[in-house]
Design a protein around this motif. Structure first.
Motif, PDB file in Angstrom:
ATOM      1  N   ASN A  90       5.198   2.592   4.969  1.00  0.00           N
ATOM      2  CA  ASN A  90       4.005   2.981   4.209  1.00  0.00           C
ATOM      3  C   ASN A  90       3.160   1.781   3.790  1.00  0.00           C
ATOM      4  N   CYS A  91       3.350   0.648   4.472  1.00  0.00           N
ATOM      5  CA  CYS A  91       2.713  -0.589   4.018  1.00  0.00           C
ATOM      6  C   CYS A  91       1.188  -0.506   4.036  1.00  0.00           C
ATOM      7  N   LEU A  92       0.613   0.152   5.031  1.00  0.00           N
ATOM      8  CA  LEU A  92      -0.851   0.230   5.103  1.00  0.00           C
ATOM      9  C   LEU A  92      -1.398   1.075   3.955  1.00  0.00           C
ATOM     10  N   THR A  93      -0.782   2.224   3.720  1.00  0.00           N
ATOM     11  CA  THR A  93      -1.217   3.091   2.619  1.00  0.00           C
ATOM     12  C   THR A  93      -1.062   2.391   1.276  1.00  0.00           C
ATOM     13  N   ASP A  94       0.061   1.694   1.096  1.00  0.00           N
ATOM     14  CA  ASP A  94       0.286   0.966  -0.160  1.00  0.00           C
ATOM     15  C   ASP A  94      -0.777  -0.110  -0.369  1.00  0.00           C
ATOM     16  N   PHE A  95      -1.106  -0.823   0.694  1.00  0.00           N
ATOM     17  CA  PHE A  95      -2.111  -1.882   0.621  1.00  0.00           C
ATOM     18  C   PHE A  95      -3.472  -1.297   0.234  1.00  0.00           C
ATOM     19  N   ILE A  96      -3.847  -0.192   0.870  1.00  0.00           N
ATOM     20  CA  ILE A  96      -5.131   0.446   0.569  1.00  0.00           C
ATOM     21  C   ILE A  96      -5.168   0.934  -0.877  1.00  0.00           C
ATOM     22  N   ASN A  97      -4.080   1.540  -1.339  1.00  0.00           N
ATOM     23  CA  ASN A  97      -4.035   2.029  -2.723  1.00  0.00           C
ATOM     24  C   ASN A  97      -4.162   0.885  -3.727  1.00  0.00           C
ATOM     25  N   GLU A  98      -3.549  -0.251  -3.425  1.00  0.00           N
ATOM     26  CA  GLU A  98      -3.685  -1.416  -4.297  1.00  0.00           C
ATOM     27  C   GLU A  98      -5.137  -1.884  -4.351  1.00  0.00           C
ATOM     28  N   LEU A  99      -5.783  -1.925  -3.190  1.00  0.00           N
ATOM     29  CA  LEU A  99      -7.180  -2.347  -3.144  1.00  0.00           C
ATOM     30  C   LEU A  99      -8.081  -1.381  -3.915  1.00  0.00           C
ATOM     31  N   LYS A 100      -7.793  -0.093  -3.831  1.00  0.00           N
ATOM     32  CA  LYS A 100      -8.582   0.890  -4.575  1.00  0.00           C
ATOM     33  C   LYS A 100      -8.429   0.686  -6.078  1.00  0.00           C
ATOM     34  N   PHE A 101      -7.198   0.423  -6.520  1.00  0.00           N
ATOM     35  CA  PHE A 101      -6.966   0.178  -7.944  1.00  0.00           C
ATOM     36  C   PHE A 101      -7.677  -1.097  -8.391  1.00  0.00           C
ATOM     37  N   ILE A 102      -7.589  -2.136  -7.564  1.00  0.00           N
ATOM     38  CA  ILE A 102      -8.252  -3.402  -7.884  1.00  0.00           C
ATOM     39  C   ILE A 102      -9.765  -3.212  -7.969  1.00  0.00           C
ATOM     40  N   LYS A 103     -10.316  -2.411  -7.061  1.00  0.00           N
ATOM     41  CA  LYS A 103     -11.763  -2.156  -7.093  1.00  0.00           C
ATOM     42  C   LYS A 103     -12.169  -1.432  -8.376  1.00  0.00           C
ATOM     43  N   GLU A 104     -11.378  -0.435  -8.771  1.00  0.00           N
ATOM     44  CA  GLU A 104     -11.681   0.301 -10.002  1.00  0.00           C
ATOM     45  C   GLU A 104     -11.670  -0.631 -11.216  1.00  0.00           C
ATOM     46  N   LYS A 105     -10.663  -1.520 -11.269  1.00  0.00           N
ATOM     47  CA  LYS A 105     -10.578  -2.460 -12.384  1.00  0.00           C
ATOM     48  C   LYS A 105     -11.731  -3.464 -12.345  1.00  0.00           C
TER      49      LYS A 105
END
Length: 246
Positions: A90-105
């Motif tokens: 699930n590394c790609l999905t995890d990476f994308i989710n981290e980037l989405k959280f970082i963008k929101e912050k």
């Protein structure tokens, strides 16, 4: 036609339809095999956007690998990273989710910083263990260098939110002093030969974004579904071109 024959005929039609649709699905999946290269953008030198690349590897409609270029502050050095996928399905999905959280912050904290006139401030957005895990390759003076290690060079991420002296905001994820090695020749002996190694270290490799659009550009570049659609469209386009040359 008797009811029995009609029922058999109806069943046969349905079976043929199911087989036909299954074949179409299989062909579509087979068409979704290949690579898709896209651009994304980061903060570069003198605040000019740095154009980077991602390459998604797709096999039978499934994600199978990712290469991307990273910013490096060492002159004449180019860095390519590969996402470690063997033990991380699930590394790609995890990476994308981290980037989405970082963008929101980034959006939230940038607004707070501007409203309050904040300058010269830093705070960690998040710490991520084991993701993304990236193997690195460096190119320097035309020679390729690799990591001399079995684990990924990048396997811990500290995402930092920063405000500079002018009030400009950015998100920074960096790694310092990463060593690289290459075999530049062999010392030939009577019975054995020994590799001659050359090593060097880069001062810093990083992700560095100074706008939500830049973060989103990487999220978009990693979108697997749109990448599969691109492959399918390319296959159809190639078929249409082939039909012109009979």
């Amino acid at each position: 036609m008797s009811n029995k024959n009609y029922n058999n005929y109806s069943i046969a039609k349905k079976t043929i339809a199911v087989v036909f649709l299954s074949l179409i699905g299989m062909l579509n999946v087979m068409a979704q095999t290949g690579t898709v290269t896209r651009k994304f953008y980061m903060k570069g030198y003198n605040n000019h956007p740095d154009t980077c690349l991602t390459t998604l590897f797709i096999n039978d409609g499934s994600f199978s690998g990712l290469n991307l270029t990273l910013s490096c502050f060492d002159k004449g050095v180019k860095i390519k990273a590969g996402l470690e996928t063997k033990n991380r399905p699930n590394c790609l999905t995890d990476f994308i989710n981290e980037l989405k959280f970082i963008k929101e912050k980034y959006i939230e904290w940038s607004s707070i910083a501007k409203e309050n006139g904040v300058k010269k401030y830093s705070k960690e957005i998040g710490y991520y263990k084991n993701n993304p895990a990236l193997f690195l390759q460096a190119t320097k003076n035309g020679f390729e260098y690799y990591q001399d290690m079995k684990i990924a060079a990048i396997h811990e991420v500290h995402a930092m939110f920063n405000v500079d002296e002018k009030g400009e905001c950015n998100v920074f994820m960096g790694w310092n002093g990463i060593p690289f090695i290459r075999t530049k020749g062999y010392n030939e002996g009577m019975l054995t030969s020994y590799p001659i190694k050359e090593t060097f270290s880069v001062s810093q490799v990083c992700f560095n974004f100074n706008s939500e659009q830049q973060i989103q550009s990487l999220i978009d570049a990693l979108n697997l579904e749109t990448a599969k659609s691109e492959l399918l469209n390319k296959t159809e386009k190639d078929k249409n071109l082939d039909s012109l040359f009979k």
